[in-house]
Design a protein around this motif. Structure first.
Motif, PDB file in Angstrom:
ATOM      1  N   PRO A  38      61.618 -25.124  51.337  1.00  0.00           N
ATOM      2  CA  PRO A  38      63.007 -25.080  50.874  1.00  0.00           C
ATOM      3  C   PRO A  38      63.455 -23.658  50.572  1.00  0.00           C
ATOM      4  O   PRO A  38      62.647 -22.791  50.230  1.00  0.00           O
ATOM      5  CB  PRO A  38      62.976 -25.934  49.608  1.00  0.00           C
ATOM      6  CG  PRO A  38      61.582 -25.745  49.086  1.00  0.00           C
ATOM      7  CD  PRO A  38      60.695 -25.592  50.287  1.00  0.00           C
ATOM      8  N   THR A  39      64.754 -23.438  50.674  1.00  0.00           N
ATOM      9  CA  THR A  39      65.327 -22.141  50.306  1.00  0.00           C
ATOM     10  C   THR A  39      65.729 -22.092  48.843  1.00  0.00           C
ATOM     11  O   THR A  39      65.992 -21.012  48.310  1.00  0.00           O
ATOM     12  CB  THR A  39      66.582 -21.858  51.140  1.00  0.00           C
ATOM     13  OG1 THR A  39      67.592 -22.833  50.818  1.00  0.00           O
ATOM     14  CG2 THR A  39      66.281 -21.911  52.635  1.00  0.00           C
ATOM     15  N   GLY A  40      65.822 -23.235  48.183  1.00  0.00           N
ATOM     16  CA  GLY A  40      66.269 -23.301  46.797  1.00  0.00           C
ATOM     17  C   GLY A  40      67.739 -23.637  46.648  1.00  0.00           C
ATOM     18  O   GLY A  40      68.226 -23.838  45.527  1.00  0.00           O
ATOM     19  N   LEU A  41      68.469 -23.726  47.767  1.00  0.00           N
ATOM     20  CA  LEU A  41      69.911 -23.978  47.682  1.00  0.00           C
ATOM     21  C   LEU A  41      70.214 -25.346  47.080  1.00  0.00           C
ATOM     22  O   LEU A  41      71.121 -25.477  46.250  1.00  0.00           O
ATOM     23  CB  LEU A  41      70.549 -23.864  49.069  1.00  0.00           C
ATOM     24  CG  LEU A  41      72.044 -24.179  49.145  1.00  0.00           C
ATOM     25  CD1 LEU A  41      72.856 -23.265  48.244  1.00  0.00           C
ATOM     26  CD2 LEU A  41      72.535 -24.093  50.590  1.00  0.00           C
ATOM     27  N   ALA A  42      69.470 -26.373  47.489  1.00  0.00           N
ATOM     28  CA  ALA A  42      69.761 -27.728  46.994  1.00  0.00           C
ATOM     29  C   ALA A  42      69.631 -27.792  45.475  1.00  0.00           C
ATOM     30  O   ALA A  42      70.472 -28.392  44.793  1.00  0.00           O
ATOM     31  CB  ALA A  42      68.829 -28.748  47.650  1.00  0.00           C
ATOM     32  N   LEU A  60      78.204 -35.650  63.484  1.00  0.00           N
ATOM     33  CA  LEU A  60      79.027 -36.845  63.249  1.00  0.00           C
ATOM     34  C   LEU A  60      78.145 -38.045  62.926  1.00  0.00           C
ATOM     35  O   LEU A  60      78.468 -38.855  62.049  1.00  0.00           O
ATOM     36  CB  LEU A  60      79.911 -37.126  64.463  1.00  0.00           C
ATOM     37  CG  LEU A  60      81.002 -36.086  64.735  1.00  0.00           C
ATOM     38  CD1 LEU A  60      81.724 -36.386  66.057  1.00  0.00           C
ATOM     39  CD2 LEU A  60      82.013 -36.039  63.597  1.00  0.00           C
ATOM     40  N   GLU A  61      77.023 -38.183  63.642  1.00  0.00           N
ATOM     41  CA  GLU A  61      76.108 -39.300  63.383  1.00  0.00           C
ATOM     42  C   GLU A  61      75.507 -39.210  61.985  1.00  0.00           C
ATOM     43  O   GLU A  61      75.177 -40.233  61.368  1.00  0.00           O
ATOM     44  CB  GLU A  61      74.997 -39.315  64.438  1.00  0.00           C
ATOM     45  CG  GLU A  61      75.490 -39.727  65.824  1.00  0.00           C
ATOM     46  CD  GLU A  61      74.409 -39.594  66.878  1.00  0.00           C
ATOM     47  OE1 GLU A  61      73.299 -39.094  66.547  1.00  0.00           O
ATOM     48  OE2 GLU A  61      74.672 -39.968  68.040  1.00  0.00           O
ATOM     49  N   ALA A  62      75.365 -37.995  61.463  1.00  0.00           N
ATOM     50  CA  ALA A  62      74.803 -37.800  60.118  1.00  0.00           C
ATOM     51  C   ALA A  62      75.842 -38.015  59.021  1.00  0.00           C
ATOM     52  O   ALA A  62      75.493 -38.006  57.831  1.00  0.00           O
ATOM     53  CB  ALA A  62      74.218 -36.396  59.996  1.00  0.00           C
ATOM     54  N   GLY A  63      77.109 -38.194  59.409  1.00  0.00           N
ATOM     55  CA  GLY A  63      78.150 -38.413  58.415  1.00  0.00           C
ATOM     56  C   GLY A  63      78.895 -37.166  58.007  1.00  0.00           C
ATOM     57  O   GLY A  63      79.616 -37.161  57.005  1.00  0.00           O
ATOM     58  N   ARG A 115      73.849 -33.426  54.362  1.00  0.00           N
ATOM     59  CA  ARG A 115      74.071 -34.879  54.315  1.00  0.00           C
ATOM     60  C   ARG A 115      72.777 -35.610  53.978  1.00  0.00           C
ATOM     61  O   ARG A 115      72.777 -36.554  53.187  1.00  0.00           O
ATOM     62  CB  ARG A 115      74.601 -35.374  55.666  1.00  0.00           C
ATOM     63  CG  ARG A 115      76.042 -35.042  55.913  1.00  0.00           C
ATOM     64  CD  ARG A 115      76.967 -35.743  54.927  1.00  0.00           C
ATOM     65  NE  ARG A 115      76.814 -37.182  55.007  1.00  0.00           N
ATOM     66  CZ  ARG A 115      76.794 -37.990  53.966  1.00  0.00           C
ATOM     67  NH1 ARG A 115      76.892 -37.503  52.734  1.00  0.00           N
ATOM     68  NH2 ARG A 115      76.668 -39.300  54.116  1.00  0.00           N
ATOM     69  N   ARG A 116      71.675 -35.185  54.575  1.00  0.00           N
ATOM     70  CA  ARG A 116      70.392 -35.847  54.321  1.00  0.00           C
ATOM     71  C   ARG A 116      70.003 -35.750  52.852  1.00  0.00           C
ATOM     72  O   ARG A 116      69.367 -36.653  52.303  1.00  0.00           O
ATOM     73  CB  ARG A 116      69.305 -35.220  55.200  1.00  0.00           C
ATOM     74  CG  ARG A 116      67.944 -35.876  55.086  1.00  0.00           C
ATOM     75  CD  ARG A 116      67.016 -35.365  56.160  1.00  0.00           C
ATOM     76  NE  ARG A 116      66.703 -33.961  56.000  1.00  0.00           N
ATOM     77  CZ  ARG A 116      65.692 -33.500  55.260  1.00  0.00           C
ATOM     78  NH1 ARG A 116      64.921 -34.354  54.590  1.00  0.00           N
ATOM     79  NH2 ARG A 116      65.444 -32.215  55.176  1.00  0.00           N
ATOM     80  N   LEU A 117      70.428 -34.682  52.200  1.00  0.00           N
ATOM     81  CA  LEU A 117      70.115 -34.477  50.786  1.00  0.00           C
ATOM     82  C   LEU A 117      71.140 -35.108  49.859  1.00  0.00           C
ATOM     83  O   LEU A 117      71.039 -34.993  48.637  1.00  0.00           O
ATOM     84  CB  LEU A 117      70.015 -32.975  50.498  1.00  0.00           C
ATOM     85  CG  LEU A 117      68.811 -32.274  51.145  1.00  0.00           C
ATOM     86  CD1 LEU A 117      68.962 -30.763  51.048  1.00  0.00           C
ATOM     87  CD2 LEU A 117      67.511 -32.727  50.507  1.00  0.00           C
ATOM     88  N   GLY A 118      72.143 -35.778  50.427  1.00  0.00           N
ATOM     89  CA  GLY A 118      73.075 -36.553  49.609  1.00  0.00           C
ATOM     90  C   GLY A 118      74.382 -35.866  49.272  1.00  0.00           C
ATOM     91  O   GLY A 118      75.173 -36.415  48.501  1.00  0.00           O
ATOM     92  N   ALA A 142      65.540 -43.793  50.377  1.00  0.00           N
ATOM     93  CA  ALA A 142      64.715 -42.978  51.265  1.00  0.00           C
ATOM     94  C   ALA A 142      64.548 -41.580  50.692  1.00  0.00           C
ATOM     95  O   ALA A 142      63.438 -41.004  50.726  1.00  0.00           O
ATOM     96  CB  ALA A 142      65.347 -42.916  52.658  1.00  0.00           C
ATOM     97  N   GLU A 143      65.625 -41.005  50.157  1.00  0.00           N
ATOM     98  CA  GLU A 143      65.544 -39.680  49.549  1.00  0.00           C
ATOM     99  C   GLU A 143      64.637 -39.702  48.320  1.00  0.00           C
ATOM    100  O   GLU A 143      63.868 -38.771  48.077  1.00  0.00           O
ATOM    101  CB  GLU A 143      66.938 -39.193  49.163  1.00  0.00           C
ATOM    102  CG  GLU A 143      66.946 -37.784  48.583  1.00  0.00           C
ATOM    103  CD  GLU A 143      68.300 -37.363  48.054  1.00  0.00           C
ATOM    104  OE1 GLU A 143      68.362 -36.349  47.333  1.00  0.00           O
ATOM    105  OE2 GLU A 143      69.309 -38.052  48.333  1.00  0.00           O
ATOM    106  N   LEU A 144      64.710 -40.792  47.558  1.00  0.00           N
ATOM    107  CA  LEU A 144      63.864 -40.913  46.366  1.00  0.00           C
ATOM    108  C   LEU A 144      62.393 -40.961  46.754  1.00  0.00           C
ATOM    109  O   LEU A 144      61.557 -40.250  46.164  1.00  0.00           O
ATOM    110  CB  LEU A 144      64.250 -42.169  45.585  1.00  0.00           C
ATOM    111  CG  LEU A 144      63.385 -42.512  44.365  1.00  0.00           C
ATOM    112  CD1 LEU A 144      63.343 -41.352  43.375  1.00  0.00           C
ATOM    113  CD2 LEU A 144      63.897 -43.786  43.690  1.00  0.00           C
ATOM    114  N   VAL A 145      62.064 -41.774  47.741  1.00  0.00           N
ATOM    115  CA  VAL A 145      60.663 -41.876  48.178  1.00  0.00           C
ATOM    116  C   VAL A 145      60.190 -40.533  48.726  1.00  0.00           C
ATOM    117  O   VAL A 145      59.062 -40.093  48.463  1.00  0.00           O
ATOM    118  CB  VAL A 145      60.518 -42.993  49.233  1.00  0.00           C
ATOM    119  CG1 VAL A 145      59.130 -42.957  49.870  1.00  0.00           C
ATOM    120  CG2 VAL A 145      60.762 -44.360  48.585  1.00  0.00           C
ATOM    121  N   GLU A 146      61.060 -39.844  49.477  1.00  0.00           N
ATOM    122  CA  GLU A 146      60.701 -38.536  50.017  1.00  0.00           C
ATOM    123  C   GLU A 146      60.431 -37.541  48.884  1.00  0.00           C
ATOM    124  O   GLU A 146      59.493 -36.742  48.950  1.00  0.00           O
ATOM    125  CB  GLU A 146      61.825 -38.018  50.915  1.00  0.00           C
ATOM    126  CG  GLU A 146      61.515 -36.689  51.575  1.00  0.00           C
ATOM    127  CD  GLU A 146      62.631 -36.219  52.487  1.00  0.00           C
ATOM    128  OE1 GLU A 146      62.542 -35.090  53.008  1.00  0.00           O
ATOM    129  OE2 GLU A 146      63.603 -36.974  52.685  1.00  0.00           O
TER     130      GLU A 146
END
Length: 515
Positions: free
Chosen positions: A444-448, A508-511, A478-481, A268-272
């Motif tokens: 984006p802020t550039g942090l990732a 918690l639901e996001a891990g 978490r969404r960004l891995g 999903a992250e790859l497609v995004e």
């Protein structure tokens, strides 16, 4: 009469054997016709010399049974399999087309948008295989991707697939310590032990396939298995051609990261990521070369060669980072938007920071007439809600205005080894909670990018406020891995109408780990 032993069979199961289509390393493929379905099919036979070798026959039938479980438009369907007169066969969907490898050989490097489209399609097929049957392919390469005559992609050859469902781990048919796959496209961990890899190995191989499509050659090559292994483990792929946009080169670099935790983490992250790239038109455009010389030189400063634009992730000895969110005067007692007991977390954060080699601060940095301020909306009051183009927005008191004392960090916050300050919320029309994205969830802020370039994969988040900026940051991480832990006693929340409990539940639901 034909001397072909398979044509001499005439039929297998419910299928008539019509004509020979081609041959590969594992088997021979024939055109056939399924009598009951009234459908042209492909019939694949295992090479006779492999029938007597090890577990080849078992693996062949296992491939058929695995593929038969899947209902995906991106995977070649299997209708039947079996053995007749000592010959092992499987009956498959007949795909009119060529392998991606053959297409690359005939046409050369692909336009960027075409290559990304193929990767997106294969990612969808791999996601279906993982979700539906817990399968990891472990041999993604151009030869195992078919391009149909209508331009669609089909994934083939599940012979090396691994079942990751816990109840079937014992039947994965891979001995520990065994390297299986095609070396030019394999990640480092698969050379060491193919039995222990997860789906991120397929993401690496798909990245190698994307590189091959864009450059016309595999990213890693050598004259022996061990020569290729050395290149995969110790070297980066050569820079991609100059017409490939930087965003695409960076995506390839992430997919080809040496360590699994530094790669794109999910399909999903790859497609995004693919959707987020501004693809050029199919025709190759003239862009600045990735390797060039600066022409304006002097006798003191010689011409500088610039080679390769995508920065590769580092591999630091310490991959943890402490992310300190918005410890600013306006969020502490006496400030414009004070978080209860916000200043009490400062001594804890100072003490905690000494345990981290990498520390990053975030700082709200608003314009004086920011659109999230109630003062910017006549007739509205603080804590009212309005609708902005990106969704519902709480109206806040004026706070953290650029250049004011309220925007400064709390005076007791002592982080001399802070390596980066991320300022957010300086776009007039967009509020900011997350350290990764402004509130439109797109800017984006550039942090990732910084974290990935530095190889920092484990995030420990502290700061203000738990139910807003801390929670948004943790969930986006978490969404960004990234692996994300929120240290509860070094945070404090606002708790508007149950927002604190809701934020913890969402984290918690996001891990996110609550520590």
């Amino acid at each position: 009469m034909s001397q072909d032993p398979f044509l001499q069979l005439g039929s297998v199961g419910r299928c008539q054997i019509v004509s020979r289509l081609g041959e590969g390393g594992m088997g021979v493929v024939y055109r056939g016709h399924h009598n009951d379905l009234d459908l042209d099919v492909a019939i694949k036979f295992l090479h006779p010399h492999l029938v007597q070798r090890g577990d080849s026959a078992d693996r062949f039938l296992r491939e058929a049974r695995l593929a038969a479980r899947l209902a995906s438009p991106g995977v070649v369907r299997v209708f039947d399999c079996g053995e007749t007169a000592g010959h092992y066969y499987m009956v498959m969907e007949l795909v009119e087309g060529r392998s991606l490898l053959d297409v690359i050989k005939e046409e050369g490097p692909f336009p960027v948008d075409r290559a990304l489209g193929i990767v997106e399609s294969v990612a969808g097929a791999l996601r279906d295989a993982l979700d539906q049957a817990g399968l990891i392919h472990r041999d993604i390469k151009p030869a195992n991707i078919l391009i149909t005559n209508t331009g669609h992609t089909k994934l083939v050859d599940l012979g090396l697939a691994k079942i990751v469902a816990a109840r079937e781990m014992l039947t994965a048919h891979t001995a520990a310590g065994t390297a299986l796959g095609t070396p030019n496209y394999m990640p480092p961990e698969q050379f060491l032990d193919a039995s222990s890899v997860d789906h991120r190995a397929d993401i690496f191989s798909l990245g190698a396939t994307l590189y091959h499509m864009l450059s016309g050659k595999p990213p890693f090559d050598g004259d022996s298995f061990f020569a290729i292994l050395k290149r995969v483990e110790e070297f980066e792929a050569d820079p991609l051609p100059s017409h490939v946009p930087l965003a695409v080169e960076e995506l390839v670099a992430r997919m080809l990261a040496k360590r699994p935790e530094q790669r794109v983490q999910t399909y999903a992250e790859l497609v995004e990521a693919i959707h987020g790239i501004n693809r050029p038109p199919s025709s190759v455009q003239s862009e600045p070369s990735a390797v060039h010389s600066i022409t304006h030189t002097s006798s003191i400063i010689p011409a500088v060669k610039i080679a390769g634009r995508a920065l590769r992730p580092a591999t630091p000895a310490e991959n943890r980072v402490l992310l300190i969110v918005d410890i600013q005067n306006d969020f502490c007692p006496g400030g414009a938007l004070a978080v209860p007991n916000g200043d009490r977390v400062v001594p804890r954060i100072n003490k905690l920071a000494r345990k981290f080699a990498h520390v990053i601060l975030t700082q709200d940095w608003h314009n004086e007439d920011h659109l999230s301020f109630a003062s910017s909306h006549p007739g509205k009051k603080e804590m009212d809600r309005i609708e902005l183009p990106y969704g519902s927005q709480i109206l806040w008191p004026d706070h953290c205005v650029q250049g004011t004392e309220g925007a400064e960090f709390h005076p007791d916050l002592k982080i001399p080894h802070c390596e980066l300050v991320i300022r957010k919320g300086y776009h007039h029309e967009i509020d900011s909670y997350s350290a990764f994205f402004e509130n439109d969830r797109q800017t984006p802020t550039g942090l990732a990018g910084y974290l990935r370039e530095r190889g920092l994969t484990q995030l420990f988040v502290v700061g203000l406020a738990t139910d807003f900026c801390v929670a948004y940051t943790a969930i986006d991480g978490r969404r960004l891995g990234f692996d994300v832990t929120v240290i509860e006693d070094s945070c404090s929340g606002i708790d508007i109408d149950g927002s604190l409990e809701a934020a913890w539940q969402q984290m918690l639901e996001a891990g996110v780990v609550r520590a």
